[in-house]
Design a protein around this motif. Structure first.
Motif, PDB file in Angstrom:
ATOM      1  N   TRP A 175      -1.301  22.444  -5.746  1.00 51.11           N
ATOM      2  CA  TRP A 175      -1.112  22.900  -7.124  1.00 51.11           C
ATOM      3  C   TRP A 175      -1.704  21.919  -8.164  1.00 51.11           C
ATOM      4  N   PRO A 176      -1.557  20.600  -8.003  1.00 56.36           N
ATOM      5  CA  PRO A 176      -2.119  19.705  -9.030  1.00 56.36           C
ATOM      6  C   PRO A 176      -3.624  19.838  -9.196  1.00 56.36           C
ATOM      7  N   PHE A 177      -4.317  20.339  -8.176  1.00 59.49           N
ATOM      8  CA  PHE A 177      -5.768  20.418  -8.226  1.00 59.49           C
ATOM      9  C   PHE A 177      -6.273  21.841  -8.476  1.00 59.49           C
ATOM     10  N   LEU A 178      -5.577  22.841  -7.965  1.00 57.32           N
ATOM     11  CA  LEU A 178      -5.999  24.224  -8.199  1.00 57.32           C
ATOM     12  C   LEU A 178      -5.357  24.820  -9.444  1.00 57.32           C
ATOM     13  N   TYR A 179      -4.125  24.408  -9.742  1.00 60.26           N
ATOM     14  CA  TYR A 179      -3.389  24.993 -10.867  1.00 60.26           C
ATOM     15  C   TYR A 179      -2.779  23.869 -11.711  1.00 60.26           C
ATOM     16  N   PRO A 180      -3.594  23.019 -12.308  1.00 61.37           N
ATOM     17  CA  PRO A 180      -3.071  21.823 -12.993  1.00 61.37           C
ATOM     18  C   PRO A 180      -2.161  22.126 -14.176  1.00 61.37           C
ATOM     19  N   ASP A 181      -2.298  23.300 -14.770  1.00 63.18           N
ATOM     20  CA  ASP A 181      -1.466  23.644 -15.935  1.00 63.18           C
ATOM     21  C   ASP A 181      -0.156  24.321 -15.543  1.00 63.18           C
ATOM     22  N   SER A 182       0.016  24.594 -14.269  1.00 59.57           N
ATOM     23  CA  SER A 182       1.242  25.235 -13.806  1.00 59.57           C
ATOM     24  C   SER A 182       2.351  24.193 -13.707  1.00 59.57           C
ATOM     25  N   GLU A 183       3.459  24.432 -14.379  1.00 57.24           N
ATOM     26  CA  GLU A 183       4.571  23.481 -14.390  1.00 57.24           C
ATOM     27  C   GLU A 183       5.535  23.807 -13.256  1.00 57.24           C
ATOM     28  N   TRP A 184       5.675  22.869 -12.340  1.00 56.61           N
ATOM     29  CA  TRP A 184       6.570  23.019 -11.199  1.00 56.61           C
ATOM     30  C   TRP A 184       7.227  21.694 -10.845  1.00 56.61           C
ATOM     31  N   ASP A 185       6.741  20.593 -11.414  1.00 51.96           N
ATOM     32  CA  ASP A 185       7.103  19.251 -10.973  1.00 51.96           C
ATOM     33  C   ASP A 185       8.058  18.580 -11.959  1.00 51.96           C
ATOM     34  N   PHE A 186       7.911  17.274 -12.156  1.00 48.81           N
ATOM     35  CA  PHE A 186       8.841  16.543 -13.017  1.00 48.81           C
ATOM     36  C   PHE A 186       8.672  16.869 -14.493  1.00 48.81           C
ATOM     37  N   ARG A 187       7.714  17.699 -14.840  1.00 49.90           N
ATOM     38  CA  ARG A 187       7.650  18.219 -16.205  1.00 49.90           C
ATOM     39  C   ARG A 187       8.834  19.127 -16.490  1.00 49.90           C
ATOM     40  N   LEU A 188       9.451  19.663 -15.453  1.00 51.43           N
ATOM     41  CA  LEU A 188      10.647  20.489 -15.600  1.00 51.43           C
ATOM     42  C   LEU A 188      11.881  19.605 -15.500  1.00 51.43           C
TER      43      LEU A 188
ATOM     44  N   ILE B 102       0.835  -1.207   0.000  1.00 51.45           N
ATOM     45  CA  ILE B 102       0.000   0.000   0.000  1.00 51.45           C
ATOM     46  C   ILE B 102       0.869   1.256   0.000  1.00 51.45           C
ATOM     47  N   GLU B 103       2.001   1.206   0.724  1.00 51.70           N
ATOM     48  CA  GLU B 103       2.932   2.331   0.650  1.00 51.70           C
ATOM     49  C   GLU B 103       3.406   2.548  -0.776  1.00 51.70           C
ATOM     50  N   GLN B 104       3.751   1.467  -1.475  1.00 54.55           N
ATOM     51  CA  GLN B 104       4.218   1.584  -2.861  1.00 54.55           C
ATOM     52  C   GLN B 104       3.114   2.103  -3.781  1.00 54.55           C
ATOM     53  N   ARG B 105       1.885   1.719  -3.515  1.00 51.88           N
ATOM     54  CA  ARG B 105       0.780   2.262  -4.309  1.00 51.88           C
ATOM     55  C   ARG B 105       0.704   3.776  -4.152  1.00 51.88           C
ATOM     56  N   CYS B 106       0.837   4.256  -2.910  1.00 52.79           N
ATOM     57  CA  CYS B 106       0.799   5.697  -2.668  1.00 52.79           C
ATOM     58  C   CYS B 106       1.942   6.401  -3.392  1.00 52.79           C
ATOM     59  N   ILE B 107       3.134   5.813  -3.363  1.00 53.32           N
ATOM     60  CA  ILE B 107       4.281   6.399  -4.047  1.00 53.32           C
ATOM     61  C   ILE B 107       4.019   6.481  -5.543  1.00 53.32           C
ATOM     62  N   ARG B 108       3.476   5.400  -6.126  1.00 54.90           N
ATOM     63  CA  ARG B 108       3.194   5.409  -7.568  1.00 54.90           C
ATOM     64  C   ARG B 108       2.125   6.444  -7.921  1.00 54.90           C
ATOM     65  N   MET B 109       1.114   6.581  -7.071  1.00 53.97           N
ATOM     66  CA  MET B 109       0.066   7.574  -7.330  1.00 53.97           C
ATOM     67  C   MET B 109       0.619   8.989  -7.271  1.00 53.97           C
ATOM     68  N   LEU B 110       1.478   9.252  -6.290  1.00 49.74           N
ATOM     69  CA  LEU B 110       2.074  10.582  -6.184  1.00 49.74           C
ATOM     70  C   LEU B 110       3.015  10.859  -7.348  1.00 49.74           C
ATOM     71  N   ALA B 111       3.793   9.868  -7.749  1.00 52.68           N
ATOM     72  CA  ALA B 111       4.685  10.047  -8.893  1.00 52.68           C
ATOM     73  C   ALA B 111       3.889  10.386 -10.146  1.00 52.68           C
ATOM     74  N   ASP B 112       2.764   9.731 -10.324  1.00 49.27           N
ATOM     75  CA  ASP B 112       1.899  10.033 -11.469  1.00 49.27           C
ATOM     76  C   ASP B 112       1.315  11.437 -11.354  1.00 49.27           C
ATOM     77  N   LEU B 113       0.892  11.816 -10.134  1.00 50.52           N
ATOM     78  CA  LEU B 113       0.333  13.150  -9.923  1.00 50.52           C
ATOM     79  C   LEU B 113       1.366  14.228 -10.224  1.00 50.52           C
ATOM     80  N   PHE B 114       2.644  13.923  -9.958  1.00 51.96           N
ATOM     81  CA  PHE B 114       3.720  14.888 -10.178  1.00 51.96           C
ATOM     82  C   PHE B 114       4.382  14.727 -11.554  1.00 51.96           C
ATOM     83  N   HIS B 115       3.748  13.946 -12.430  1.00 52.49           N
ATOM     84  CA  HIS B 115       4.201  13.792 -13.822  1.00 52.49           C
ATOM     85  C   HIS B 115       5.598  13.199 -13.951  1.00 52.49           C
ATOM     86  N   ALA B 116       5.899  12.173 -13.152  1.00 47.71           N
ATOM     87  CA  ALA B 116       7.163  11.456 -13.325  1.00 47.71           C
ATOM     88  C   ALA B 116       7.191  10.838 -14.718  1.00 47.71           C
ATOM     89  N   PRO B 117       8.315  10.898 -15.420  1.00 45.78           N
ATOM     90  CA  PRO B 117       8.350  10.457 -16.817  1.00 45.78           C
ATOM     91  C   PRO B 117       8.306   8.949 -17.011  1.00 45.78           C
TER      92      PRO B 117
END
Length: 467
Positions: free
Chosen positions: A250-263, A98-113
């Protein structure tokens, strides 16, 4: 009782104490040593409860970012798993999954490549320590491969960071290069960072949602600077984003703002599950861009309780409850639910800001319309004839209505600026926010008549409240 004197063991309860009260009513609470004899479970529970009456009411605590309310079902999940040791992966393999599931969900939320890794932590402070250690280890490996010295590492960050960044530098022998704030600028950008970066810089820390005003550093601009320094000067300087508060906003209020792994230069991100992740303390997360960003030398393998486990934390034994509570929130709310909650808090924050400005004594702090956490940062307008300050208002609100609304000065070079900050969390609905605005107005009216505290009293208030 004189200082240094030990309390006596309470006498055996009389029939009256057993029937009409409890045995600690006529004695001091145990203090310096274990009592020789215990008390009934109900008495012990009541004793602790009566001690905590002196604490503030969490729903009125507008100073802390930490979650103060969860659903009853989430509380049940927590209570049912308080006995489950998170680190015992062999005994509790599904908890580890379950910890790993949370990590994968957060990585996806932060646009890990792609494939990534990370860990849960006791809070963002531990996550920042681990993330910064990774920066130092990777920098040292690059320097050793190039045959260069590794004895003068430095880390660049602004004065708007949490104190844990300075703690890391002191504890792990890294030079802190702290960029001072300015009287009218409370975040940092590339023009502030560039003069401090050199070949010994292990990384740059940028803040997504500062604890002072809730705004973000210019992360896009800093990313562009670090890419230019790499291309022009051959400096390989990664960025860590301190998203303790903002990475769940930011992922929910400003989804188009680039601050995460998109950079491109963002290699690690920390976030507090116990803040806008909506989980009780203490829980943090550290997410890497890719597995290679976690140095193998920082991973420990042990054969414990019948299974070979890898560990990458500063702590060992700790409870599983908050990890499971985070997963509960993820599956309970989903993306849509988190977005609704964040938008609700933002609307209430904006409504509160309008009412505070309407009082006529305050102005908002920060750039109007800028991306911000759901909070209101404000300060008194200039008025040399006003007989009170922000600290007086905080004291008046606490004394009259029990609000814990902090007043504080900003870091250098803006330390002469005093502001107040109201966190609009989930528990502060529209009605309570309106009540708060009225109470602030009433506090100003009262202080206009009676005046503020004398300087000696003000120093005492600052010491007692931690302002």
């Amino acid at each position: 009782m004189s200082v240094g004197q030990h309390p006596t063991t309470p006498p055996a309860p009389t029939n009256g104490a057993s029937s009409y009260g409890n045995e600690f009513l006529l004695t001091d609470a145990p203090d310096h040593r274990l009592p020789q004899r215990g008390m009934a479970a109900d008495d012990a529970m009541r004793l602790v409860g009566e001690e905590l009456v002196l604490d503030g009411i969490p729903f009125r605590n507008l100073a802390t970012f930490v979650t103060t309310w969860m659903e009853p079902q989430a509380q049940r999940v927590i209570a049912d798993n308080l006995h489950r040791n998170y680190i015992d992966h062999a005994e509790y393999p599904q908890t580890a999954e379950i910890e790993q599931r949370c990590i994968r969900m957060l990585a996806d939320l932060f646009h890990a490549p792609g494939e990534t890794t990370g860990t849960r932590t006791q809070g963002s402070s531990e996550a920042i320590m681990l993330g910064a250690l990774s920066l130092k280890w990777k920098w040292r490996a690059r320097r050793e491969a190039a045959g260069k010295a590794t004895d003068r590492p430095n880390l660049v960050f602004g004065g708007d960071v949490h104190v844990v960044w300075e703690k890391f530098c002191r504890y792990f022998d890294v030079e802190p290069r702290i960029i001072p704030l300015q009287p009218h600028k409370f975040t940092i950008g590339p023009e502030d960072v560039e003069p401090h970066v050199d070949e010994n810089t292990i990384g740059v820390a940028a803040v997504l949602g500062t604890t002072f005003t809730g705004h973000a550093d210019d992360i896009v601009g800093i990313d562009a600077l670090l890419r230019r320094l790499r291309d022009e000067r051959g400096l390989e300087v990664p960025m860590h984003v301190d998203g303790a508060s903002g990475a769940f906003v930011w992922p929910f209020l400003y989804p188009d703002s680039e601050w995460d792994f998109r950079l491109e230069t963002v290699h690690s991100i920390n976030v507090s599950g116990h803040k806008y992740g909506l989980v009780y303390p203490g829980l943090g997360w550290l997410i890497f861009r890719e597995p290679a960003d976690l140095p193998e030398d920082l991973v420990f393998y042990e054969n414990y309780l019948g299974k070979r486990d890898a560990t990458f934390t500063l702590n060992f034994s700790t409870g599983s409850s908050m990890v499971l509570a985070q997963y509960y929130n993820f599956v309970r709310y989903g993306h849509e639910g988190y977005r609704y909650i964040m938008e609700s808090m933002q609307r209430n924050a904006r409504a509160l800001a309008e009412e505070i400005v309407a009082i006529g004594e305050f102005e908002l702090v920060g750039e109007p319309g800028a991306e911000q956490l759901p909070l209101v940062a404000f300060k008194l307008t200039e008025n040399p004839d006003r007989g009170y300050d922000e600290f007086d208002i905080a004291s008046q609100l606490a004394a009259e209505r029990g609000w814990m609304l902090p007043a504080y000065t900003l870091p250098p070079n803006a330390e002469h600026v005093t502001i107040m900050r109201a966190l609009v969390k989930r528990a502060l609905g529209h009605s309570l926010a309106t009540t708060l605005a009225h109470d602030i107005s009433d506090a100003c009216a009262t202080l206009a008549v009676k005046g503020g505290l004398h300087e000696l009293d003000r120093r005492r208030v600052k010491t007692a409240t931690g302002y």
